[in-house]
Design a protein around this motif. Structure first.
Motif, PDB file in Angstrom:
ATOM      1  N   SER A 329      14.527 -11.022 -48.927  1.00 44.05           N
ATOM      2  CA  SER A 329      13.126 -10.622 -48.756  1.00 44.05           C
ATOM      3  C   SER A 329      12.199 -11.817 -48.941  1.00 44.05           C
ATOM      4  O   SER A 329      12.597 -12.867 -49.444  1.00 44.05           O
ATOM      5  CB  SER A 329      12.771  -9.515 -49.753  1.00 44.05           C
ATOM      6  OG  SER A 329      13.042  -9.940 -51.072  1.00 44.05           O
ATOM      7  N   THR A 332       9.318 -13.469 -42.857  1.00 45.96           N
ATOM      8  CA  THR A 332       9.143 -12.648 -41.663  1.00 45.96           C
ATOM      9  C   THR A 332      10.458 -12.656 -40.894  1.00 45.96           C
ATOM     10  O   THR A 332      10.765 -13.613 -40.176  1.00 45.96           O
ATOM     11  CB  THR A 332       8.004 -13.203 -40.785  1.00 45.96           C
ATOM     12  OG1 THR A 332       6.819 -13.302 -41.571  1.00 45.96           O
ATOM     13  CG2 THR A 332       7.765 -12.309 -39.583  1.00 45.96           C
ATOM     14  N   SER A 334      11.574 -11.149 -38.325  1.00 48.29           N
ATOM     15  CA  SER A 334      11.597 -11.072 -36.861  1.00 48.29           C
ATOM     16  C   SER A 334      11.461 -12.439 -36.208  1.00 48.29           C
ATOM     17  O   SER A 334      11.695 -12.595 -35.010  1.00 48.29           O
ATOM     18  CB  SER A 334      10.481 -10.154 -36.360  1.00 48.29           C
ATOM     19  OG  SER A 334       9.214 -10.649 -36.783  1.00 48.29           O
ATOM     20  N   SER A 385      17.105  -2.904 -39.227  1.00 48.57           N
ATOM     21  CA  SER A 385      16.152  -1.925 -39.721  1.00 48.57           C
ATOM     22  C   SER A 385      16.400  -1.708 -41.210  1.00 48.57           C
ATOM     23  O   SER A 385      17.459  -2.070 -41.741  1.00 48.57           O
ATOM     24  CB  SER A 385      16.285  -0.607 -38.952  1.00 48.57           C
ATOM     25  OG  SER A 385      17.604  -0.098 -39.055  1.00 48.57           O
ATOM     26  N   LYS A 386      15.437  -1.104 -41.868  1.00 47.60           N
ATOM     27  CA  LYS A 386      15.524  -0.925 -43.327  1.00 47.60           C
ATOM     28  C   LYS A 386      16.783  -0.167 -43.723  1.00 47.60           C
ATOM     29  O   LYS A 386      17.455  -0.500 -44.710  1.00 47.60           O
ATOM     30  CB  LYS A 386      14.276  -0.183 -43.816  1.00 47.60           C
ATOM     31  CG  LYS A 386      14.198  -0.006 -45.326  1.00 47.60           C
ATOM     32  CD  LYS A 386      13.918  -1.322 -46.033  1.00 47.60           C
ATOM     33  CE  LYS A 386      13.675  -1.112 -47.509  1.00 47.60           C
ATOM     34  NZ  LYS A 386      13.465  -2.390 -48.235  1.00 47.60           N
ATOM     35  N   LEU A 470      13.612  -0.219 -33.726  1.00 44.10           N
ATOM     36  CA  LEU A 470      13.098  -0.039 -35.085  1.00 44.10           C
ATOM     37  C   LEU A 470      12.796  -1.381 -35.753  1.00 44.10           C
ATOM     38  O   LEU A 470      11.757  -1.543 -36.391  1.00 44.10           O
ATOM     39  CB  LEU A 470      14.111   0.734 -35.939  1.00 44.10           C
ATOM     40  CG  LEU A 470      14.548   2.103 -35.427  1.00 44.10           C
ATOM     41  CD1 LEU A 470      15.613   2.684 -36.345  1.00 44.10           C
ATOM     42  CD2 LEU A 470      13.358   3.049 -35.313  1.00 44.10           C
ATOM     43  N   ALA A 471      13.726  -2.323 -35.615  1.00 46.25           N
ATOM     44  CA  ALA A 471      13.637  -3.608 -36.337  1.00 46.25           C
ATOM     45  C   ALA A 471      12.787  -4.609 -35.563  1.00 46.25           C
ATOM     46  O   ALA A 471      13.270  -5.618 -35.052  1.00 46.25           O
ATOM     47  CB  ALA A 471      15.035  -4.158 -36.573  1.00 46.25           C
ATOM     48  N   ASP A 473       8.910  -6.807 -35.442  1.00 44.12           N
ATOM     49  CA  ASP A 473       7.774  -7.341 -36.204  1.00 44.12           C
ATOM     50  C   ASP A 473       8.003  -7.179 -37.708  1.00 44.12           C
ATOM     51  O   ASP A 473       9.026  -7.595 -38.216  1.00 44.12           O
ATOM     52  CB  ASP A 473       6.476  -6.678 -35.732  1.00 44.12           C
ATOM     53  CG  ASP A 473       6.202  -6.957 -34.253  1.00 44.12           C
ATOM     54  OD1 ASP A 473       6.590  -8.049 -33.791  1.00 44.12           O
ATOM     55  OD2 ASP A 473       5.629  -6.099 -33.569  1.00 44.12           O
ATOM     56  N   ASN A 474       7.076  -6.538 -38.422  1.00 42.74           N
ATOM     57  CA  ASN A 474       7.224  -6.454 -39.882  1.00 42.74           C
ATOM     58  C   ASN A 474       8.183  -5.350 -40.327  1.00 42.74           C
ATOM     59  O   ASN A 474       8.368  -5.131 -41.525  1.00 42.74           O
ATOM     60  CB  ASN A 474       5.865  -6.276 -40.557  1.00 42.74           C
ATOM     61  CG  ASN A 474       5.171  -4.991 -40.130  1.00 42.74           C
ATOM     62  OD1 ASN A 474       5.696  -4.232 -39.328  1.00 42.74           O
ATOM     63  ND2 ASN A 474       3.965  -4.779 -40.669  1.00 42.74           N
ATOM     64  N   GLN A 475       8.800  -4.676 -39.369  1.00 35.76           N
ATOM     65  CA  GLN A 475       9.829  -3.683 -39.690  1.00 35.76           C
ATOM     66  C   GLN A 475      11.231  -4.242 -39.496  1.00 35.76           C
ATOM     67  O   GLN A 475      12.216  -3.501 -39.530  1.00 35.76           O
ATOM     68  CB  GLN A 475       9.641  -2.424 -38.836  1.00 35.76           C
ATOM     69  CG  GLN A 475       8.352  -1.675 -39.128  1.00 35.76           C
ATOM     70  CD  GLN A 475       8.245  -1.270 -40.590  1.00 35.76           C
ATOM     71  OE1 GLN A 475       9.153  -0.628 -41.123  1.00 35.76           O
ATOM     72  NE2 GLN A 475       7.144  -1.646 -41.244  1.00 35.76           N
ATOM     73  N   ALA A 476      11.315  -5.541 -39.278  1.00 43.62           N
ATOM     74  CA  ALA A 476      12.621  -6.211 -39.181  1.00 43.62           C
ATOM     75  C   ALA A 476      12.993  -6.768 -40.552  1.00 43.62           C
ATOM     76  O   ALA A 476      12.143  -7.290 -41.280  1.00 43.62           O
ATOM     77  CB  ALA A 476      12.572  -7.325 -38.145  1.00 43.62           C
ATOM     78  N   TYR A 477      14.280  -6.679 -40.873  1.00 41.33           N
ATOM     79  CA  TYR A 477      14.768  -7.131 -42.175  1.00 41.33           C
ATOM     80  C   TYR A 477      15.971  -8.056 -41.983  1.00 41.33           C
ATOM     81  O   TYR A 477      16.627  -8.030 -40.934  1.00 41.33           O
ATOM     82  CB  TYR A 477      15.154  -5.937 -43.058  1.00 41.33           C
ATOM     83  CG  TYR A 477      13.977  -5.056 -43.408  1.00 41.33           C
ATOM     84  CD1 TYR A 477      13.260  -5.266 -44.587  1.00 41.33           C
ATOM     85  CD2 TYR A 477      13.572  -4.040 -42.552  1.00 41.33           C
ATOM     86  CE1 TYR A 477      12.172  -4.463 -44.905  1.00 41.33           C
ATOM     87  CE2 TYR A 477      12.482  -3.230 -42.860  1.00 41.33           C
ATOM     88  CZ  TYR A 477      11.779  -3.447 -44.036  1.00 41.33           C
ATOM     89  OH  TYR A 477      10.702  -2.663 -44.345  1.00 41.33           O
TER      90      TYR A 477
END
Length: 515
Positions: A329, A332, A334, A385-386, A470-471, A473-477
């Motif tokens: 974490s 960014t 993505s 994705s999360k 799903l994954a 921009d800011n929803q990519a992990y």
């Protein structure tokens, strides 16, 4: 090419649609290989010798430093010729206008040659006799060939009796490339270099991949003797084992390095291309050198990409338990640059390598990231994705084979997107690493829909195109993972958020895109 402080990239482009057609030479320039300015089209198919398309080719610097273009013209759907173009104004560092030679076509096929498979001239080089040489890709009787031509004035060309090399194991050789690499592996070498302390690389694009061989080239006789031929005795040297094709290198005289570019195709549908109004992209530029062993090439992203790094997350000596997933974490995910190295104290527990497992891509397809082994799979989950419903996994497995270890590198797109109708290919390569004496390293450049991965400090490279739903921009992990039975250790991990490249347009014929 590099000219008067400016990098020039020419590439195949349809100015009217995101599908094949009206093939032109588009032209973009840069001062750092990262941020780009689109200029007007350099070559358009509007003459009898290229009316069906200005197809692939190369640039060459003539004596005195004048750049010229050699390119294939599509005369009809089944006939191809080679043409010449020159800058209109040499004092313009942007070289915005190009003039086609009045002598075109300068190279045509001879009787009996397959005129439908006669294209993609290389950068030319000059021998000790003052004659220029160039190769043109060809197929004859279903065999790939690189035809050799010579010229004193760069206009009148004579075909050699024999191709510089050919193969009975392959079909048509598209986009051939031929250049020297230094035996000391420190700097790139000019294409016309006569330095005897070099090997030569012959690259050919076939079977949807870019394959190469290494050999010794004798400038006086134009003899090229290869170390191991294409697809011979299980040999399969490739620039990249993923989505990477029609590449071209150039010599960067400013920094004494050879840089490699390639076309990275889409893996979604033509309908998707039309909807988003663009299709295909260039790979990250890579420097290319000969390995210390002299048996393969080493590739690494050019140093300028590191200037895009911003926020950094790092740690050392972290145990990754078998069956565990660790979120990285703080960046960014993505648009990221990730470097990680692994080791294991349990190598003696590695699974035995079946002698029949000779195809790394097939092996990766059978032993995906979700299939556990003893030592591996371990690596990273990019564009995840999360809840890990979507993930692109780049990972390693270690096997035992007789008295040595075998390291397999995989890039698994099978779970990359919930979208249907995509090509979710799984790629693989064996890497020449001894895990007893060195770390198993990985660098991955992640940029929204592309993941370029470099294993073993650039000894094996795999490029993937993915389209997560799903994954994004800011929803990519980003995660590190170990799905093996035995623990592995993350020796070091560094991950960076990456700034956007600035891509602007000086032409009215295209829409600017910021990727």
């Amino acid at each position: 090419m590099y000219y008067k402080g400016v990098y020039h990239l020419f590439y195949q482009y349809n100015p009217y649609a995101a599908v094949w057609g009206t093939i032109t030479w588009a032209h973009s320039i840069s001062y750092d290989l990262v941020n780009w300015i689109h200029l007007d089209i350099a070559l358009s198919p509007d003459d009898p010798f290229d009316i069906n398309g200005c197809w692939s080719g190369s640039t060459t610097f003539l004596s005195g430093g004048k750049p010229v273009i050699l390119y294939t013209g599509g005369v009809t759907m089944n006939r191809q010729v080679q043409n010449l173009a020159e800058p209109k104004n040499l004092s313009d560092p942007m070289l915005r206008e190009w003039v086609k030679s009045s002598h075109n076509p300068i190279i045509t096929h001879v009787d009996g040659m397959d005129s439908e498979n006669f294209r993609d001239p290389t950068t030319a080089w000059q021998g000790p006799d003052g004659l220029w040489r160039v190769l043109v890709g060809n197929e004859m009787n279903s065999h790939g060939r690189a035809l050799l031509y010579r010229s004193r004035d760069f206009v009148t060309w004579t075909q050699s009796k024999e191709p510089i090399h050919s193969s009975t194991r392959t079909g048509m050789w598209e986009c051939p490339d031929f250049y020297p690499v230094s035996l000391d592996g420190k700097n790139g070498v000019d294409t016309s270099s006569l330095d005897k302390f070099t090997k030569h690389v012959l690259k050919a694009s076939f079977n949807s991949s870019d394959h190469y061989v290494l050999g010794n080239y004798t400038t006086v006789t134009d003899n090229f003797s290869v170390d191991t031929d294409f697809l011979e005795n299980g040999s399969d040297l490739r620039y990249d084992y993923g989505n990477f094709y029609a590449s071209k290198t150039f010599f960067d005289s400013a920094k004494k390095r050879r840089i490699l570019w390639a076309w990275v195709q889409e893996s979604d549908s033509t309908t998707d291309d039309i909807k988003k109004d663009w299709s295909g992209l260039q790979s990250f530029p890579r420097s290319i050198l000969l390995s210390k062993t002299g048996k393969q090439l080493i590739q690494w992203p050019v140093e300028e990409i590191e200037k895009q790094r911003t926020v950094n997350v790092s740690f050392k000596n972290k145990e990754l338990k078998g069956g565990s997933v660790l979120q990285i974490s703080g960046i960014t995910a993505s648009q990221a640059d990730v470097e990680v190295s692994f080791n294991s104290s349990n190598l003696k527990e590695a699974d035995l390598l079946d002698p029949s497992w000779v195809d790394p891509q097939l092996l990766c397809s059978q032993k995906t990231a979700s299939v556990g082994g003893n030592i591996g799979p371990f690596g990273i989950l990019a564009l995840a994705s999360k809840d890990l419903t979507e993930q692109t996994s780049i990972f390693f497995r270690v096997f035992r084979s007789n008295d040595k270890y075998v390291v397999l590198m995989c890039s698994d797109q099978s779970r990359s997107s919930l979208e249907e109708g995509l090509k979710k290919t799984i790629y693989g390569a064996f890497i020449d690493i001894d895990p007893l004496n060195e770390m198993i390293s990985l660098r991955s450049l992640i940029d929204h829909s592309i993941v370029e991965s470099f294993g073993g400090e650039g000894r094996a490279c795999i490029t993937a195109r993915v389209y997560p739903k799903l994954a994004i921009d800011n929803q990519a992990y980003l995660y590190a993972f170990n799905n093996g039975t035995f623990d592995v250790n993350i020796s070091t991990l560094n991950a960076w958020s990456m700034k956007k490249a600035q891509i602007v347009s000086f032409t009215k014929r295209r829409k600017p895109h910021l990727n």
